[in-house]
Design a protein around this motif. Structure first.
Motif: not given
Length: 535
Positions: A476-504
């Motif tokens: 429960s703990i790990i799932e919550t952290d991982l899902k939140s983190y991955i979903k936030s990075k997808i939104a940031q990378w797709v919307s151009g707020e961050a660069d996937v290559n620079a942060e990979w």
């Protein structure tokens, strides 16, 4: 659970198998002329027990009487807890009262009887449901036993998916895209050419999605990887029959780069990750979307009415499912189910039953699982509410209070909600129910979409009965952290707020810091799978 005598089983089998064969084949009485059986059934329901016409029908067919113990859900839940604690519980507990923890604990201590061997011998209709893809695996507990009877309802194999506006395609003279590159060209045409034909060249939104069920990662399958934010096993998949984590693979990054490029080109709704559901629907109602992710087009778009020219041309929907795009040699798409929604804890038989009563209950249940009987239990009696007009095909019978002698009393007695306890398990598989003015079903839009996607569908995970306490807490703990983190990075990378290559690289390291390897081990134990070497 005390062991049941094999000698008694042999005697019962010899004395009853002939009569039981009749009921399975023809729906006639079991043990005709013998002393009727009775069992007690505790179940949640808001109506009184009297006048349940399907129970009356089943008793005539089986010579088994059901003594109903009914109460509304919350009241019955409290009564069940008391009954189990005092040992004064019913022969059968059913409905929405039981949870997975109840089944695990009460099956393990013998309160609930193991049913799999009896079902295999005496219940061919229940066995048929268990033999559907994925059902038996999901019904079987880690100890190898099945303690409950499934409630099976048909479901699309793929639910949420991208749909494309076929009217816009035709209006602009465009072909259906087959690759991600072709889709980009179509989206550009939608953006630049007043695709909705309203005279405003700037209001089109080429690509959008249901904010609450976006799952943009489903499109990663175009690039050869399954990366869906599931309710269970988020961003995990089966590959070659082994457990596989996808959100740190090169194909996942390729999917991100593709959608980041679309966003940069103003081809994606700028509010994709931030708007509420009503705003999304409002845009769809104005015919602003060219491609949209959702359950079905009717969720955001007013479908065409029968009899109109548009209906004759396009069918009910202006949108059709976007095919799986070929961004690699082996594109794929997430399979949501094997074609069935499975409620696993709907009925258990308790150790209050000796073997004679157990067999009577199971045989009664198997008669309920005959298609015609399940249809009647869920929808009303044949000859009253429905008529059978073909294989697996049933049509509603027209009636109205005040016409043809139909009274309000008839209506009250025969309504689907009154004639049976609707929380009981049933076999609602392939039967089709038609309104009174139709002779054959329209092709299901979701079924047609499944046909398009089926060659690319992935394997599903089996439903599990829960991890041990230590695993459950860590998961429960790990799932919550991982899902939140991955979903936030997808939104940031797709919307151009961050660069996937620079942060990979830092992103992949953070996944491990959150406990990815530990979560992978827990999932592998739950599913009984080896871990794919690519992990």
């Amino acid at each position: 659970m005390k062991k049941l005598a094999l000698a008694l089983a042999a005697i019962l089998l010899l004395s009853t198998c002939s009569a039981f064969a009749d009921v399975l084949l023809e729906g006639e009485k079991v043990w005709d002329g013998d002393t009727p059986f009775e069992f007690t059934l505790m179940i949640d329901d808001s109506y009184e027990p009297d006048g349940r016409v399907v129970y009356e029908m089943l008793e005539k067919k089986t010579n088994v009487h059901v003594k109903l113990n009914l109460a509304p859900y919350q009241v019955q839940l409290e009564k069940m807890a008391v009954a189990l604690s005092t040992g004064d519980y019913a022969d059968v507990i059913a409905g929405w009262l039981l949870g997975t923890k109840d089944v695990i604990e009460l099956g393990g201590d013998g309160t609930f009887l193991a049913l799999e061997d009896y079902i295999a011998k005496y219940c061919p209709h229940i066995e048929e449901v268990l033999n559907r893809p994925g059902v038996r695996e999901s019904m079987t507990l880690p100890d190898g036993h099945i303690y409950t009877i499934p409630y099976a309802i048909g479901e699309p194999e793929v639910t949420f998916k991208p749909y494309i506006n076929q009217v816009w395609l035709e209006r602009l003279g465009l072909e259906m895209p087959t690759t991600p590159e072709e889709l980009k060209e179509v989206l550009i045409a939608f953006r630049d050419n007043d695709a909705n034909g309203n005279g405003d060249p700037n209001d089109e939104i080429p690509f959008g999605g249901d904010t609450n069920n976006l799952n943009l990662g489903m499109c990663a399958g175009w690039f050869g990887i399954e990366a869906v934010d599931n309710n269970g096993y988020p961003f995990f998949a089966k590959k070659d029959g082994k457990l596989f984590f996808s959100a740190n693979k090169p194909e996942f990054k390729e999917f991100i780069e593709y959608f980041a490029d679309l966003y940069k080109e103003n081809l994606i709704d700028p509010e994709l990750f931030t708007q509420d559901l009503e705003n999304w629907k409002a845009k769809g109602g104005k015919d602003l979307y060219g491609v949209c992710i959702g359950y079905g087009p009717g969720d955001w778009y007013t479908n065409y009415e029968k009899g109109t020219a548009d209906y004759e041309k396009y069918g009910e929907n202006a949108f059709t499912c976007l095919p799986v795009l070929k961004g690699c040699d082996n594109p794929l798409f997430h399979r949501n189910s094997n074609g069935v929604t499975l409620f696993r804890t709907q009925l258990a038989i308790t150790d209050k039953c000796d073997e004679e009563k157990l067999l009577a209950i199971l045989r009664w249940l198997d008669v309920l699982y005959m298609e015609e009987n399940s249809v009647q239990a869920g929808n009303g009696l044949l000859g009253v509410e429905y008529e059978k007009i073909g294989d697996h095909l049933y049509r509603e019978i027209y009636h109205k209070v005040g016409e043809n002698g139909w009274t309000q009393e008839d209506e009250d007695r025969n309504t689907w909600a009154r004639c049976f306890t609707q929380s009981m398990p049933r076999n609602m598989g392939v039967a089709k129910l038609l309104p009174y003015d139709k002779d054959e079903p329209d092709p299901s839009f979701m079924d047609l979409c499944d046909e398009v996607y089926r060659p690319y569908m992935t394997e599903t995970f089996k439903a599990v009965w829960g991890a041990n306490q230590e695993d459950a807490e860590r998961k429960s703990i790990i799932e919550t952290d991982l899902k939140s983190y991955i979903k936030s990075k997808i939104a940031q990378w797709v919307s151009g707020e961050a660069d996937v290559n620079a942060e990979w690289d830092a992103y992949c390291q953070q996944l491990e810091a959150y406990g990815l390897s530990e979560l992978t081990d827990i999932y592998a134990r739950e599913q009984g799978l080896d871990i794919h070497e690519a992990n």
